[in-house]
Structure formats: C-alpha cells, structure tokens
Motif scaffolding. Structure first.
Motif, PDB file in Angstrom:
ATOM      1  N   LEU A 115       0.828  -1.205   0.000  1.00  0.00           N
ATOM      2  CA  LEU A 115       0.000   0.000   0.000  1.00  0.00           C
ATOM      3  C   LEU A 115       0.862   1.255   0.000  1.00  0.00           C
ATOM      4  O   LEU A 115       0.515   2.256  -0.632  1.00  0.00           O
ATOM      5  N   ILE A 116       1.995   1.206   0.700  1.00  0.00           N
ATOM      6  CA  ILE A 116       2.918   2.345   0.683  1.00  0.00           C
ATOM      7  C   ILE A 116       3.431   2.578  -0.730  1.00  0.00           C
ATOM      8  O   ILE A 116       3.507   3.713  -1.198  1.00  0.00           O
ATOM      9  N   VAL A 117       3.769   1.495  -1.428  1.00  0.00           N
ATOM     10  CA  VAL A 117       4.250   1.599  -2.814  1.00  0.00           C
ATOM     11  C   VAL A 117       3.193   2.265  -3.694  1.00  0.00           C
ATOM     12  O   VAL A 117       3.520   3.034  -4.594  1.00  0.00           O
ATOM     13  N   LYS A 118       1.923   1.997  -3.407  1.00  0.00           N
ATOM     14  CA  LYS A 118       0.830   2.608  -4.170  1.00  0.00           C
ATOM     15  C   LYS A 118       0.606   4.072  -3.800  1.00  0.00           C
ATOM     16  O   LYS A 118      -0.235   4.737  -4.394  1.00  0.00           O
ATOM     17  N   GLY A 119       1.324   4.549  -2.778  1.00  0.00           N
ATOM     18  CA  GLY A 119       1.201   5.951  -2.383  1.00  0.00           C
ATOM     19  C   GLY A 119       0.095   6.231  -1.394  1.00  0.00           C
ATOM     20  O   GLY A 119      -0.296   7.387  -1.209  1.00  0.00           O
ATOM     21  N   ILE A 120      -0.402   5.210  -0.743  1.00  0.00           N
ATOM     22  CA  ILE A 120      -1.497   5.373   0.209  1.00  0.00           C
ATOM     23  C   ILE A 120      -0.941   5.809   1.565  1.00  0.00           C
ATOM     24  O   ILE A 120       0.065   5.276   2.029  1.00  0.00           O
ATOM     25  N   GLY A 121      -1.590   6.753   2.199  1.00  0.00           N
ATOM     26  CA  GLY A 121      -1.155   7.284   3.487  1.00  0.00           C
ATOM     27  C   GLY A 121      -1.543   6.394   4.659  1.00  0.00           C
ATOM     28  O   GLY A 121      -2.343   5.457   4.520  1.00  0.00           O
ATOM     29  N   ASN A 126      11.779   5.835   0.588  1.00  0.00           N
ATOM     30  CA  ASN A 126      12.940   5.013   0.244  1.00  0.00           C
ATOM     31  C   ASN A 126      12.580   3.527   0.314  1.00  0.00           C
ATOM     32  O   ASN A 126      13.023   2.741  -0.531  1.00  0.00           O
ATOM     33  N   ALA A 127      11.745   3.134   1.276  1.00  0.00           N
ATOM     34  CA  ALA A 127      11.292   1.738   1.368  1.00  0.00           C
ATOM     35  C   ALA A 127      10.474   1.364   0.127  1.00  0.00           C
ATOM     36  O   ALA A 127      10.637   0.278  -0.438  1.00  0.00           O
ATOM     37  N   ALA A 128       9.619   2.279  -0.316  1.00  0.00           N
ATOM     38  CA  ALA A 128       8.834   2.031  -1.529  1.00  0.00           C
ATOM     39  C   ALA A 128       9.748   1.909  -2.742  1.00  0.00           C
ATOM     40  O   ALA A 128       9.542   1.049  -3.606  1.00  0.00           O
ATOM     41  N   TYR A 129      10.769   2.750  -2.799  1.00  0.00           N
ATOM     42  CA  TYR A 129      11.742   2.700  -3.894  1.00  0.00           C
ATOM     43  C   TYR A 129      12.478   1.356  -3.897  1.00  0.00           C
ATOM     44  O   TYR A 129      12.632   0.732  -4.949  1.00  0.00           O
TER      45      TYR A 129
END
Length: 71
Positions: free
Chosen positions: A19-25, A58-61
């Motif tokens: 979900l973080i990768v998708k940009g969700i808060g 950075n984790a999403a990256y």
C-alpha cells in the motif's frame, strides 16, 4: 535481493509495504486493513528498519527496484 526482502518482512508488513508503494497514506492504510494508525506507524517503522531504508519513500523505492510486487 527480492527473496531476501520477502523473507525479512511479515505478511502484514508486506501488505502495508504494498500500500505504501501505491502511495497510500497511514490513515487510509489503517482503514483498508482495519488496524489503528498507531499500528500502521509501528509496522512502517519496522519495514524501514528491516530494509535499511531512510524513510517510507525510500522503502517504496527499494520495493520497486527489486520488483517485489510485480506479478
């Protein structure tokens, strides 16, 4: 590296990272998987630590460049 990352993270952390990768808060993540915002923050901190990331971006990256969620 992909397998190493998957082995490091719990299934719940993997769900949150996706979900973080998708940009969700954090608020939306908590609502989507029915946990408190505090619990989301705890899991996010754990993800960042386990991936040796600087922050959630950075984790999403790291997840993206290692194609963690590519089907």
């Amino acid at each position: 590296m992909k397998d190493d990352i998957i082995k490091k993270l719990t299934p719940r952390e993997m769900a949150i990272l996706k979900l973080i990768v998708k940009g969700i808060g954090n608020n939306a993540i908590g609502k989507e998987i029915h946990i408190s915002i505090h619990t989301v923050k705890v899991h996010t901190s754990s993800i960042i630590r386990k991936l040796n990331a600087k922050n959630r971006t950075n984790a999403a990256y790291i997840a993206a460049i290692n194609k963690i969620f590519d089907e």
